[in-house]
Design a protein around this motif. Structure first.
Motif, mmCIF file in Angstrom:
data_model
loop_
_atom_site.group_PDB
_atom_site.id
_atom_site.type_symbol
_atom_site.label_atom_id
_atom_site.label_comp_id
_atom_site.label_asym_id
_atom_site.label_seq_id
_atom_site.Cartn_x
_atom_site.Cartn_y
_atom_site.Cartn_z
ATOM 1 N N PRO A 20 -19.040 -48.343 -45.811
ATOM 2 C CA PRO A 20 -19.528 -48.071 -44.453
ATOM 3 C C PRO A 20 -19.253 -46.645 -43.993
ATOM 4 O O PRO A 20 -20.058 -46.058 -43.277
ATOM 5 C CB PRO A 20 -18.761 -49.074 -43.595
ATOM 6 C CG PRO A 20 -18.284 -50.107 -44.502
ATOM 7 C CD PRO A 20 -18.186 -49.520 -45.843
ATOM 8 N N LEU A 21 -18.110 -46.130 -44.433
ATOM 9 C CA LEU A 21 -17.766 -44.751 -44.088
ATOM 10 C C LEU A 21 -18.803 -43.790 -44.668
ATOM 11 O O LEU A 21 -19.256 -42.854 -44.010
ATOM 12 C CB LEU A 21 -16.379 -44.428 -44.631
ATOM 13 C CG LEU A 21 -15.817 -43.065 -44.275
ATOM 14 C CD1 LEU A 21 -15.506 -42.985 -42.799
ATOM 15 C CD2 LEU A 21 -14.589 -42.759 -45.092
ATOM 16 N N LEU B 90 -14.437 -50.929 -49.507
ATOM 17 C CA LEU B 90 -13.987 -50.806 -48.129
ATOM 18 C C LEU B 90 -14.532 -49.548 -47.478
ATOM 19 O O LEU B 90 -14.656 -49.471 -46.259
ATOM 20 C CB LEU B 90 -12.458 -50.773 -48.083
ATOM 21 C CG LEU B 90 -11.724 -52.091 -48.146
ATOM 22 C CD1 LEU B 90 -10.238 -51.841 -48.035
ATOM 23 C CD2 LEU B 90 -12.175 -52.980 -47.010
ATOM 24 N N PHE B 91 -14.859 -48.568 -48.317
ATOM 25 C CA PHE B 91 -15.217 -47.278 -47.750
ATOM 26 C C PHE B 91 -16.708 -46.996 -47.817
ATOM 27 O O PHE B 91 -17.135 -45.902 -47.476
ATOM 28 C CB PHE B 91 -14.419 -46.174 -48.451
ATOM 29 C CG PHE B 91 -12.951 -46.338 -48.261
ATOM 30 C CD1 PHE B 91 -12.370 -46.080 -47.036
ATOM 31 C CD2 PHE B 91 -12.148 -46.793 -49.289
ATOM 32 C CE1 PHE B 91 -11.031 -46.262 -46.839
ATOM 33 C CE2 PHE B 91 -10.796 -46.970 -49.087
ATOM 34 C CZ PHE B 91 -10.240 -46.704 -47.865
ATOM 35 N N LEU C 90 -21.979 -43.981 -42.686
ATOM 36 C CA LEU C 90 -21.790 -43.262 -41.430
ATOM 37 C C LEU C 90 -21.931 -41.767 -41.661
ATOM 38 O O LEU C 90 -22.574 -41.056 -40.878
ATOM 39 C CB LEU C 90 -20.409 -43.583 -40.868
ATOM 40 C CG LEU C 90 -20.093 -43.048 -39.482
ATOM 41 C CD1 LEU C 90 -20.884 -43.807 -38.449
ATOM 42 C CD2 LEU C 90 -18.622 -43.149 -39.193
ATOM 43 N N TRP C 91 -21.385 -41.299 -42.762
ATOM 44 C CA TRP C 91 -21.454 -39.866 -43.071
ATOM 45 C C TRP C 91 -22.888 -39.434 -43.312
ATOM 46 O O TRP C 91 -23.309 -38.371 -42.864
ATOM 47 C CB TRP C 91 -20.586 -39.577 -44.305
ATOM 48 C CG TRP C 91 -20.545 -38.130 -44.636
ATOM 49 C CD1 TRP C 91 -19.782 -37.185 -44.022
ATOM 50 C CD2 TRP C 91 -21.299 -37.458 -45.635
ATOM 51 N NE1 TRP C 91 -20.023 -35.972 -44.582
ATOM 52 C CE2 TRP C 91 -20.945 -36.112 -45.578
ATOM 53 C CE3 TRP C 91 -22.234 -37.881 -46.570
ATOM 54 C CZ2 TRP C 91 -21.493 -35.175 -46.425
ATOM 55 C CZ3 TRP C 91 -22.778 -36.945 -47.416
ATOM 56 C CH2 TRP C 91 -22.410 -35.596 -47.352
ATOM 57 N N CYS D 276 -14.502 -46.836 -37.823
ATOM 58 C CA CYS D 276 -15.120 -47.544 -38.955
ATOM 59 C C CYS D 276 -14.069 -47.991 -39.961
ATOM 60 O O CYS D 276 -14.074 -49.132 -40.425
ATOM 61 C CB CYS D 276 -16.133 -46.589 -39.600
ATOM 62 S SG CYS D 276 -16.852 -47.182 -41.105
ATOM 63 N N VAL D 277 -13.133 -47.072 -40.245
ATOM 64 C CA VAL D 277 -12.089 -47.392 -41.226
ATOM 65 C C VAL D 277 -11.220 -48.533 -40.729
ATOM 66 O O VAL D 277 -10.908 -49.470 -41.460
ATOM 67 C CB VAL D 277 -11.246 -46.132 -41.514
ATOM 68 C CG1 VAL D 277 -9.953 -46.499 -42.190
ATOM 69 C CG2 VAL D 277 -12.029 -45.179 -42.364
ATOM 70 N N GLN E 193 -12.985 -51.866 -40.909
ATOM 71 C CA GLN E 193 -13.049 -52.417 -42.254
ATOM 72 C C GLN E 193 -11.752 -53.073 -42.654
ATOM 73 O O GLN E 193 -11.734 -54.164 -43.197
ATOM 74 C CB GLN E 193 -13.367 -51.302 -43.260
ATOM 75 C CG GLN E 193 -14.820 -50.956 -43.343
ATOM 76 C CD GLN E 193 -15.658 -52.160 -43.696
ATOM 77 O OE1 GLN E 193 -15.412 -52.799 -44.698
ATOM 78 N NE2 GLN E 193 -16.641 -52.472 -42.866
ATOM 79 N N HIS F 213 -15.450 -35.794 -44.922
ATOM 80 C CA HIS F 213 -14.847 -37.116 -45.127
ATOM 81 C C HIS F 213 -15.943 -38.163 -45.210
ATOM 82 O O HIS F 213 -16.744 -38.298 -44.299
ATOM 83 C CB HIS F 213 -13.906 -37.449 -43.974
ATOM 84 C CG HIS F 213 -12.754 -36.511 -43.874
ATOM 85 N ND1 HIS F 213 -12.506 -35.759 -42.761
ATOM 86 C CD2 HIS F 213 -11.803 -36.200 -44.763
ATOM 87 C CE1 HIS F 213 -11.435 -35.032 -42.964
ATOM 88 N NE2 HIS F 213 -10.984 -35.275 -44.168
ATOM 89 N N GLY F 214 -15.987 -38.864 -46.310
ATOM 90 C CA GLY F 214 -17.022 -39.877 -46.471
ATOM 91 C C GLY F 214 -18.155 -39.428 -47.360
ATOM 92 O O GLY F 214 -19.043 -40.214 -47.659
ATOM 93 N N TYR G 202 -7.933 -38.940 -39.602
ATOM 94 C CA TYR G 202 -9.177 -38.482 -38.981
ATOM 95 C C TYR G 202 -8.949 -38.064 -37.534
ATOM 96 O O TYR G 202 -9.471 -37.039 -37.081
ATOM 97 C CB TYR G 202 -10.248 -39.577 -39.048
ATOM 98 C CG TYR G 202 -10.694 -39.883 -40.444
ATOM 99 C CD1 TYR G 202 -10.649 -38.897 -41.419
ATOM 100 C CD2 TYR G 202 -11.157 -41.134 -40.804
ATOM 101 C CE1 TYR G 202 -11.044 -39.165 -42.702
ATOM 102 C CE2 TYR G 202 -11.562 -41.404 -42.086
ATOM 103 C CZ TYR G 202 -11.493 -40.418 -43.036
ATOM 104 O OH TYR G 202 -11.879 -40.669 -44.310
ATOM 105 N N PHE H 82 -18.290 -37.650 -35.151
ATOM 106 C CA PHE H 82 -18.259 -38.332 -36.454
ATOM 107 C C PHE H 82 -16.849 -38.763 -36.813
ATOM 108 O O PHE H 82 -16.633 -39.895 -37.275
ATOM 109 C CB PHE H 82 -18.812 -37.402 -37.534
ATOM 110 C CG PHE H 82 -18.493 -37.864 -38.922
ATOM 111 C CD1 PHE H 82 -19.140 -38.971 -39.458
ATOM 112 C CD2 PHE H 82 -17.536 -37.220 -39.681
ATOM 113 C CE1 PHE H 82 -18.844 -39.407 -40.727
ATOM 114 C CE2 PHE H 82 -17.241 -37.659 -40.946
ATOM 115 C CZ PHE H 82 -17.900 -38.751 -41.474
ATOM 116 N N ALA I 279 -15.621 -42.383 -37.522
ATOM 117 C CA ALA I 279 -15.094 -42.703 -38.848
ATOM 118 C C ALA I 279 -13.764 -43.436 -38.735
ATOM 119 O O ALA I 279 -13.501 -44.392 -39.473
ATOM 120 C CB ALA I 279 -14.934 -41.436 -39.670
#
Lengths: 236, 146
Positions: free
Chosen positions: A117-118, A114-115, A121-122, B23-24, B27, A152-153, B38, B16, B20
């Motif tokens: 994509p995060l 799930l993470f 992005l990072w 994005c979370v 998902q 984060h990420g 965030y 960002f 984020a």
């Protein structure tokens, strides 16, 4: 009315008269008096029961105490309303936030995929921050940028730690608090790794940088405003 | 064209964090907690460094519980009439805070106005520096005379 009482009462009850007259005055009708018990013990029981019924807000001991003083107020006790201070704050206090569990990740959502994509992005964000991350860029510049960057990420691994079980853990950082990185590993487990006495490594496009957790014990939002000193004693 | 922006890193970071959170939530719409975290850090950073955020960003973050307001997922959006005016009412589903925005087609936010653009106000940005230098010169003159 007083005359009516004296007529109906036997003279033996003269002692209890005071109390009973009070009762009469309060209620204002004879019906109660007629049903009154006649012996001294019975009348005492009656008074206590009556008072208990009329003053539901008080405990028995309190009533007894008041009877001893002989000053009985049979009025309806008005509760003084406490003035509530009006809250001007719109937001929640820290305590309320903790109680509401605003920032917790539920176990169903602790899945590594799930993470991803995060993490992508990072990566984009870091590349953008460091102007494309070419091989000829100075590592010092990247370090200063990374200090202020958000983690984060990021995909991190624990390189060194005082506690040997943490060494080798790797995963995506989901949350960064003052003392803890919350990392999700590839086998879908959320691990809380303390920053203290730990060294993390972050890899971005071939650049590997180390994070000394003991120097990093700040909230992630505070870090953006902090000035780091170039030289610091490195323990561990 | 792209002039030097003062806190570029911080703005990138805010950007960002906002992305984020989106994005979370995209998902897994259940994962409100992390998106909220965030948004919370984003809010505290902008508070700390005194950075203004665009109204479009600010209006999609709940003021009380910092959750990202996405219509249908974490918020409801209704058109209501209030004192004869139509309003857009946004209600956060997790804490219940409502925001009301007037539907006034003539109203322009400060950020939308032409004066707010950076290109249109170089004079006001330069003038304090000029004044400062002038003051410094004056001070130097004074020290010389002494």
């Amino acid at each position: 009315m007083e005359d009516a009482i004296y007529k109906t009462l036997p003279s033996a009850e003269a002692k209890e008269l005071n109390i009973q007259v009070l009762v009469m005055e309060f209620l204002g009708d004879d019906a109660v008096l007629l049903s009154c018990p006649q012996g001294p013990k019975e009348s005492e029981a009656f008074v206590s029961a009556f008072l208990k019924r009329c003053l539901p807000g008080l405990r028995e001991e309190v009533i007894q105490e008041r009877l001893n003083r002989k000053a009985v107020i049979l009025e309806h006790s008005i509760k003084q309303k406490k003035k509530q201070k009006r809250k001007r704050r719109k937001g929640l206090s820290a305590k309320e936030k903790r109680q509401l569990r605003l920032f917790e990740i539920k176990p169903e959502q602790q899945r590594y995929d799930l993470f991803l994509p995060l993490h992508n992005l990072w990566k984009q964000y870091i590349r953008d921050l460091c102007n494309g991350l070419r091989a000829d860029t100075q590592p010092q510049m990247i370090q200063t940028k990374l200090l202020k960057a958000d983690l984060h990420g990021a995909f991190v691994t624990v390189k060194k730690s005082k506690c040997p079980t943490y060494v080798g853990l790797s995963g995506i950082i989901l949350q960064e608090t003052k003392h803890i990185f919350k990392i999700i590993t590839k086998d879908d487990k959320l691990k809380a790794v303390p920053k203290c006495n730990t060294v993390f490594s972050v890899e971005v496009d071939g650049f590997i940088s180390y994070i000394y957790g003991s120097r990093f014990q700040l909230r992630s939002s505070e870090r953006s405003a902090k000035k780091f000193k170039m030289k610091g004693s490195i323990d561990l | 064209m792209t002039a030097h922006v003062k806190d570029k890193d911080a703005f990138q970071r805010l950007n960002f964090l906002y992305q984020a959170a989106h994005c979370v939530l995209a998902q897994n719409p259940e994962n409100v907690g992390l998106a909220r975290f965030y948004c919370h850090t984003q809010k505290t950073i902008s508070k700390r460094l005194v950075l203004r955020q665009d109204p479009s960003v600010k209006r999609t973050i709940c003021k009380r519980c910092c959750s990202l307001l996405l219509p249908g997922i974490t918020a409801t959006i209704r058109q209501r009439r209030h004192y004869g005016q139509r309003r857009t009412v946004v209600r956060c589903l997790s804490c219940g805070l409502t925001k009301r925005f007037l539907n006034n087609p003539n109203y322009k936010l400060w950020a939308e106005q032409l004066e707010a653009l950076l290109e249109n106000q170089p004079k006001s940005a330069q003038s304090p520096n000029v004044q400062q230098t002038q003051q410094k010169e004056k001070k130097n003159v004074k020290s010389d005379t002494k």
